[in-house]
Structure formats: C-alpha cells, structure tokens
Design an enzyme around this catalytic site. Structure first.
Site, PDB file in Angstrom:
ATOM      1  N   LYS A   1      25.424  -3.690  -0.810  1.00  0.00           N
ATOM      2  CA  LYS A   1      26.899  -3.634  -0.901  1.00  0.00           C
ATOM      3  C   LYS A   1      27.485  -2.856   0.270  1.00  0.00           C
ATOM      4  O   LYS A   1      28.679  -2.611   0.323  1.00  0.00           O
ATOM      5  CB  LYS A   1      27.302  -2.945  -2.201  1.00  0.00           C
ATOM      6  CG  LYS A   1      26.773  -3.603  -3.458  1.00  0.00           C
ATOM      7  CD  LYS A   1      27.120  -2.723  -4.665  1.00  0.00           C
ATOM      8  CE  LYS A   1      26.193  -3.030  -5.819  1.00  0.00           C
ATOM      9  NZ  LYS A   1      26.196  -1.943  -6.814  1.00  0.00           N
TER      10      LYS A   1
ATOM     11  N   ARG B   1      11.061   3.903   3.546  1.00  0.00           N
ATOM     12  CA  ARG B   1      10.716   2.929   4.597  1.00  0.00           C
ATOM     13  C   ARG B   1      11.985   2.173   4.940  1.00  0.00           C
ATOM     14  O   ARG B   1      12.734   1.746   4.043  1.00  0.00           O
ATOM     15  CB  ARG B   1       9.641   1.956   4.127  1.00  0.00           C
ATOM     16  CG  ARG B   1       9.438   0.809   5.115  1.00  0.00           C
ATOM     17  CD  ARG B   1       8.242  -0.029   4.785  1.00  0.00           C
ATOM     18  NE  ARG B   1       7.005   0.705   5.017  1.00  0.00           N
ATOM     19  CZ  ARG B   1       5.795   0.164   4.940  1.00  0.00           C
ATOM     20  NH1 ARG B   1       5.659  -1.114   4.653  1.00  0.00           N
ATOM     21  NH2 ARG B   1       4.712   0.880   5.163  1.00  0.00           N
TER      22      ARG B   1
ATOM     23  N   ARG C   1       0.799  -1.219   0.000  1.00  0.00           N
ATOM     24  CA  ARG C   1       0.000   0.000   0.000  1.00  0.00           C
ATOM     25  C   ARG C   1       0.837   1.276   0.000  1.00  0.00           C
ATOM     26  O   ARG C   1       0.591   2.186  -0.779  1.00  0.00           O
ATOM     27  CB  ARG C   1      -0.911   0.068   1.247  1.00  0.00           C
ATOM     28  CG  ARG C   1      -2.253  -0.530   1.084  1.00  0.00           C
ATOM     29  CD  ARG C   1      -2.658  -1.139   2.392  1.00  0.00           C
ATOM     30  NE  ARG C   1      -1.686  -2.165   2.721  1.00  0.00           N
ATOM     31  CZ  ARG C   1      -1.771  -3.403   2.248  1.00  0.00           C
ATOM     32  NH1 ARG C   1      -2.760  -3.763   1.518  1.00  0.00           N
ATOM     33  NH2 ARG C   1      -0.831  -4.303   2.525  1.00  0.00           N
ATOM     34  N   THR C   2       1.793   1.363   0.921  1.00  0.00           N
ATOM     35  CA  THR C   2       2.457   2.658   1.106  1.00  0.00           C
ATOM     36  C   THR C   2       3.255   3.024  -0.147  1.00  0.00           C
ATOM     37  O   THR C   2       3.131   4.129  -0.682  1.00  0.00           O
ATOM     38  CB  THR C   2       3.363   2.605   2.347  1.00  0.00           C
ATOM     39  OG1 THR C   2       2.599   2.092   3.433  1.00  0.00           O
ATOM     40  CG2 THR C   2       3.887   3.977   2.699  1.00  0.00           C
TER      41      THR C   2
ATOM     42  N   HIS D   1       4.709   5.703  11.635  1.00  0.00           N
ATOM     43  CA  HIS D   1       4.250   5.557  10.251  1.00  0.00           C
ATOM     44  C   HIS D   1       3.319   6.733   9.972  1.00  0.00           C
ATOM     45  O   HIS D   1       2.105   6.585   9.873  1.00  0.00           O
ATOM     46  CB  HIS D   1       3.520   4.219  10.096  1.00  0.00           C
ATOM     47  CG  HIS D   1       3.274   3.780   8.684  1.00  0.00           C
ATOM     48  ND1 HIS D   1       3.366   4.627   7.604  1.00  0.00           N
ATOM     49  CD2 HIS D   1       2.909   2.570   8.177  1.00  0.00           C
ATOM     50  CE1 HIS D   1       3.073   3.956   6.492  1.00  0.00           C
ATOM     51  NE2 HIS D   1       2.799   2.712   6.818  1.00  0.00           N
TER      52      HIS D   1
HETATM   53  N1   CP Z   1      -0.405  -0.035   5.748  1.00  0.00           N
HETATM   54  C1   CP Z   1       0.800  -0.304   5.255  1.00  0.00           C
HETATM   55  O1   CP Z   1       1.817   0.281   5.644  1.00  0.00           O
HETATM   56  O2   CP Z   1       0.825  -1.289   4.282  1.00  0.00           O
HETATM   57  P1   CP Z   1       2.096  -1.748   3.499  1.00  0.00           P
HETATM   58  O3   CP Z   1       3.036  -2.415   4.478  1.00  0.00           O
HETATM   59  O4   CP Z   1       1.596  -2.687   2.445  1.00  0.00           O
HETATM   60  O5   CP Z   1       2.759  -0.525   2.911  1.00  0.00           O
END
Ligand code: CP
Length: 306
Positions: free
Chosen positions: A80, A101, A51-52, A129
């Site tokens: 590396k 991320r 999603r993100t 998040h």
């Molecule tokens: N909600 C969320 O962070 O989903 P993903 O891990 O798929 O990005």
C-alpha cells in the site's frame, strides 16, 4: 543497542565469540532451549527466502522464543506504499529483534536508523548477506579447523552474488587467505570489492574463467547460483545460467579434503550426483545456519547461559 548490517559490524574477537557460542550450542542445544522465553523475533521479508527466514524462525523457536512476520512485500502494507522506516517503528512495538530481507541495497540500514530493536540484515539486494557469511564461517571452521591458511575458490555469479561479497569482506581479516575468483567476464567481482577490499588490503587473488584448471589448488570451493532476479535482460541470464556445472568428473580433480559449499538454493550449478560425495558440505552448511543464528540472536539480545 547493536544491529548486524554488514559482516564488519563484528570485530574478529566478537566474531570468534559468536562462533564459539555456536559451537557450544551445537554440542548441547538443550541447554539453550529456554534462554529466549518470552522474546519475539520479527521476520520482515520483502524478497523470497527459504533458508534464511525459516532458519531464523527455527533458531528463535529453538531458544524458546516466538516468531511473527511476513514472507513477501505483497502480504505486507508495503504493497500500500508504507515505507521501511514506518514499518520498523511499528514492528519495534511488537517484537524484541527483527531480521529483514529487502531488494534495495541499504534498506536494513535505513530500518536500523529508525528502530528501537536490533535489526539484522538478512540480505539487501546484491549488496551483503552477513548471516549467510556467519553460516559459511562456522561451516568452514568446523570442517577445516581454522579460517586462515586457506585457498578459497569462489565460483559463478560473483557480480550479483551478495554472499560472496560478504564472505570476502570477512575472510580477508584472517591470515594467509587466498582467493581464486572463477567467473565469466560478464559476472566478475565488482570493482569496489576488487579495488577497495582485495587490492587495498594486499590480498592474494587471481581471476579465472575455467573451473577445471584451478580445482586441484582449492581447499574450499564456494559455488553460487547465477542470480536470475538481478538480471535486466532474460537472454543474458539464459546465456550465463549453465556456465558452470560441478559434476563428479570435475570433483575428481579436487583434493581429497576440498569441501564444496553453496549458500543454496542451487539451480544447475552443482549436479545432484555430487551430493553423495563426502566433500559436498552444502546441506550441513544449511544446518549450521540455524546454530549460528541462535548464537546471533542471543548475542544481540545480550542473553547469557552459564
Ligand atoms: N542462502 C539463502 O539466502 O537462501 P534463501 O534465499 O532461501 O534464504
């Protein structure tokens, strides 16, 4: 230049402006379809995501911009031994804004300190998040009409679930928000959230283990997955993973206007039979994630549409 590393990087006024912009995008997405022409978003994902990452990419494409990036540490020069600091200095030459991320808490903050473009924290370890929180806030506000005067149940892995930590940080800034923290004792909310965030701000909350007991009181039920990847011990994960399963029977205990949210991915914690309940809002939530990320990209790039 502004980054988004924590939900608290935005004041309540800035957050309202951003959610209002997201509402305007929802109402007329075409109006915004060229406002980022020529701009590039880099997605630097050292951890898996559906999603993100893809909603960030959809958001930038919807705004007329383009995207580049990597979807795992293995497919980048991190494999590396390249540091986050060096990577961001290079990416700053290629893109106008980036979403990162990383499994290490604080990695996006390190990147921001070396970056010449806005850095968005797209999830750092078990810490924060913030763009999921923006998604959650837009969803709650759209469904309930306000972010105050709500009793919010947070259920599942409250220890490792970074979406819960960010959401609490944000929601305490609104009037008369109460929390019901529903978890097994092994996965209780971390002390720093309980003491430094909830207690320090005199926020009303209770900690319970039984979901059924509290269902009738809730305005929002925010379910979370048990975060397998953060456990050191597989047998402990297996013992916890099916602790909560929301099903149609339990939904009968809830108010007719209690909405169920989940950041997704779901594993077993919401039975698929709940998906057909009009109060199940988690797929609508994923759609809101695109609109709010469009608003965030525009805000950080200081793009305006009259
Ligand atoms: N909600 C969320 O962070 O989903 P993903 O891990 O798929 O990005």
């Amino acid at each position: 230049m502004k980054h988004l590393l924590s939900p608290l990087d935005l004041s309540v006024e800035e957050l309202d402006d951003l959610l209002n912009l997201a509402d305007r995008i929802v109402a007329d997405p075409k109006k915004y379809s060229h406002c980022c022409d020529g701009k590039k978003l880099a997605t630097l994902f050292y951890e898996p995501s559906t999603r993100t990452r893809l909603s960030f990419e959809a958001a930038m494409l919807n705004l007329g911009g383009s995207v580049l990036g990597f979807a795992s540490a293995d497919s980048s020069s991190a494999s590396k031994g390249e540091s986050v600091s060096d990577t961001i200095r290079v990416i700053s030459c290629y893109a106008d804004i980036c979403a990162m991320r990383h499994p290490k808490e604080g990695a996006p903050m390190v990147a921001a300190s070396k970056s010449s473009i806005p850095v968005i924290n797209a999830g750092d370890g078990g810490h924060q998040h913030p763009t999921q929180t923006l998604t959650d806030l837009l969803t709650i506000r759209s469904l309930r009409g306000e972010l105050g005067n709500l009793t919010i149940g947070l259920c599942g892995d409250l220890k490792f679930g970074r979406t819960v930590h960010s959401l609490i940080h944000s929601l305490i800034r609104y009037e008369n928000v109460k929390f019901v923290l529903i978890s097994p004792k092994e996965l209780r909310i971390p002390d720093y959230i309980r003491e430094d965030v909830l207690d320090a701000n005199n926020i009303e909350y209770v900690e319970v283990e039984q979901l059924e007991d509290v269902m009738p009181k809730l305005d929002i039920l925010y379910m979370t997955r048990v975060q397998k990847e953060r456990f050191f011990n597989e047998s402990e994960y297996l013992r916890m993973k099916n602790f909560y399963v929301l099903n149609a029977q339990k939904m009968q205990l809830a108010k007719p206007d209690m909405y169920v949210l989940h950041p997704l991915p779901r594993v077993n914690e919401i039975s698929v039979e709940v998906d057909d309940d009009p109060r199940a809002a988690y797929f609508r939530q994923a759609q809101y994630g695109v609109y709010v990320r469009m608003a965030l990209i525009m805000t950080l790039l200081e793009v305006e549409v009259n």
